[in-house]
Motif scaffolding. Sequence first.
Motif, PDB file in Angstrom:
ATOM      1  N   TYR A   1       0.841  -1.203   0.000  1.00  0.00           N
ATOM      2  CA  TYR A   1       0.000   0.000   0.000  1.00  0.00           C
ATOM      3  C   TYR A   1       0.878   1.256   0.000  1.00  0.00           C
ATOM      4  O   TYR A   1       0.668   2.198  -0.768  1.00  0.00           O
TER       5      TYR A   1
ATOM      6  N   SER B   1      -2.029  -5.382  -2.133  1.00  0.00           N
ATOM      7  CA  SER B   1      -2.031  -4.161  -1.310  1.00  0.00           C
ATOM      8  C   SER B   1      -1.591  -2.959  -2.136  1.00  0.00           C
ATOM      9  O   SER B   1      -2.112  -1.846  -1.967  1.00  0.00           O
TER      10      SER B   1
ATOM     11  N   MET C   1      -4.516  -1.846  -4.108  1.00  0.00           N
ATOM     12  CA  MET C   1      -5.392  -1.018  -3.272  1.00  0.00           C
ATOM     13  C   MET C   1      -4.824   0.387  -3.115  1.00  0.00           C
ATOM     14  O   MET C   1      -5.570   1.377  -3.096  1.00  0.00           O
TER      15      MET C   1
ATOM     16  N   LYS D   1      -5.467   2.346  -6.305  1.00  0.00           N
ATOM     17  CA  LYS D   1      -6.872   2.748  -6.368  1.00  0.00           C
ATOM     18  C   LYS D   1      -7.147   3.911  -5.422  1.00  0.00           C
ATOM     19  O   LYS D   1      -7.818   4.885  -5.788  1.00  0.00           O
ATOM     20  N   ALA D   2      -6.616   3.808  -4.198  1.00  0.00           N
ATOM     21  CA  ALA D   2      -6.826   4.880  -3.213  1.00  0.00           C
ATOM     22  C   ALA D   2      -6.228   6.194  -3.690  1.00  0.00           C
ATOM     23  O   ALA D   2      -6.748   7.284  -3.381  1.00  0.00           O
TER      24      ALA D   2
ATOM     25  N   LEU E   1     -10.405  -5.742  -5.781  1.00  0.00           N
ATOM     26  CA  LEU E   1      -9.685  -4.753  -4.992  1.00  0.00           C
ATOM     27  C   LEU E   1      -9.250  -3.519  -5.787  1.00  0.00           C
ATOM     28  O   LEU E   1      -8.685  -2.600  -5.215  1.00  0.00           O
ATOM     29  N   GLY E   2      -9.508  -3.519  -7.101  1.00  0.00           N
ATOM     30  CA  GLY E   2      -9.222  -2.299  -7.860  1.00  0.00           C
ATOM     31  C   GLY E   2      -8.567  -2.461  -9.206  1.00  0.00           C
ATOM     32  O   GLY E   2      -8.492  -1.497  -9.981  1.00  0.00           O
TER      33      GLY E   2
ATOM     34  N   PHE F   1      -9.854   0.603   3.873  1.00  0.00           N
ATOM     35  CA  PHE F   1      -9.300  -0.437   3.010  1.00  0.00           C
ATOM     36  C   PHE F   1      -9.621  -1.789   3.654  1.00  0.00           C
ATOM     37  O   PHE F   1     -10.032  -1.862   4.821  1.00  0.00           O
ATOM     38  N   SER F   2      -9.440  -2.864   2.890  1.00  0.00           N
ATOM     39  CA  SER F   2      -9.771  -4.211   3.359  1.00  0.00           C
ATOM     40  C   SER F   2      -8.507  -5.014   3.641  1.00  0.00           C
ATOM     41  O   SER F   2      -7.626  -5.123   2.786  1.00  0.00           O
TER      42      SER F   2
END
Length: 380
Positions: free
Chosen positions: A186, A212, A215, A218-219, A241-242, A346-347
């Motif tokens: 991430y 991650s 994600m 995407k974020a 997840l994206g 987030f997951s």
Amino acid sequence: MSTLGKVIKCKAAIAWEAGKPFSIEEVEVAPPKNHEIRVKIAATGVCHTDAHAVNPCFKAGLFPVILGHEGAGIVESTGPGVTKFKPGDKVIPLYMPQCGNCKFCLSPKTNLCERISKIKTPISDQDLMPDGTSRFTCKGKQIYHFMGTSTFSEYTVVAETSLAKIDAAAPLDKVCLIGCGFSTGYGAAINTAKVEPGSICVVFGLGGVGLSAVMGCKAAGASRILGIDINTNKFALAKELGATDCLNPQDFKKPIQEVITELTNGGVDFAIECIGNIDVMKAATECTSVGWGSCTLVGVPAGGESVPVSPMKLIMGRKINATFFGGWKSVECVPKLVADYMAKKFSLDALVTYTLPFDKLNEAFDLMHEGKSIRTVLIF
């Protein structure tokens, strides 16, 4: 009966030598010394870095050793001088320390700390406590620590600068992933690559770290995220997840970097490599756009191999960088990441394929090597 100040006997997984299965043993864990904390580990993830440490190709560490660096637990006791932690606190051990006082900790330019910047191999060199001794013994033998954490033990001892206090409501069997895999991937996208809104990204490797990174892309607002892996079973979760596109390099006659360059009209803005394979690192670099393309390396190759990069690729505007723990200042940022998870930003749950009892550790490694799990979490 209180365990304060006493040696604790507990279960741990010991790697007695490279290339051999882990052995579940009873170990003795000494009380914490000055500015140390003894932690009861509740859950720990299984990461490729742990596999690297026992892989003869890496020749990374000392044996016998208790591995594990992606854990979460509860403070059992504290040593003299500890003021920021107390028994009962929920915590995450940190292989990336943050003393808060050195020139690195005081600089916004890096997440390194002087305590780790002086060692040659962060993956293996934190094999003893700061005073040069171990807190683990088994069958009368000293057992080495690993990355300053050693979460493959029901109890472990860590330095005060290598621990983060987290939300008391956090589920330890999920937030343990913030100790390594999630934070690394991430943060690679957000902190190191600094993915921009509307950009095109590609992530090589769709394991726990790669997903991650997806994600993170995407974020950060990426408009298109390509996921690359030879295991097509990971594609559905990657898209959930994206990821917008998923490609298997084995489906093409051309090198995957050429395929990506054609699909993205000249190359991606950001490439993130999460495998640790030299050829893939080269492909990740070559599929970035001329002028401004950026490649971020996350994986660690075996045997000290180097990435073959043509200077002309860089002269034409491409950049290469790398990340360690996703660029997060650990003590400061890990509690915030836990808070963001609790706020459902987030997951982590999606990354946990299996939750197994700690005795199944060797099976967890088999699942990882066979590509059947994203992350397996072991519970004590």
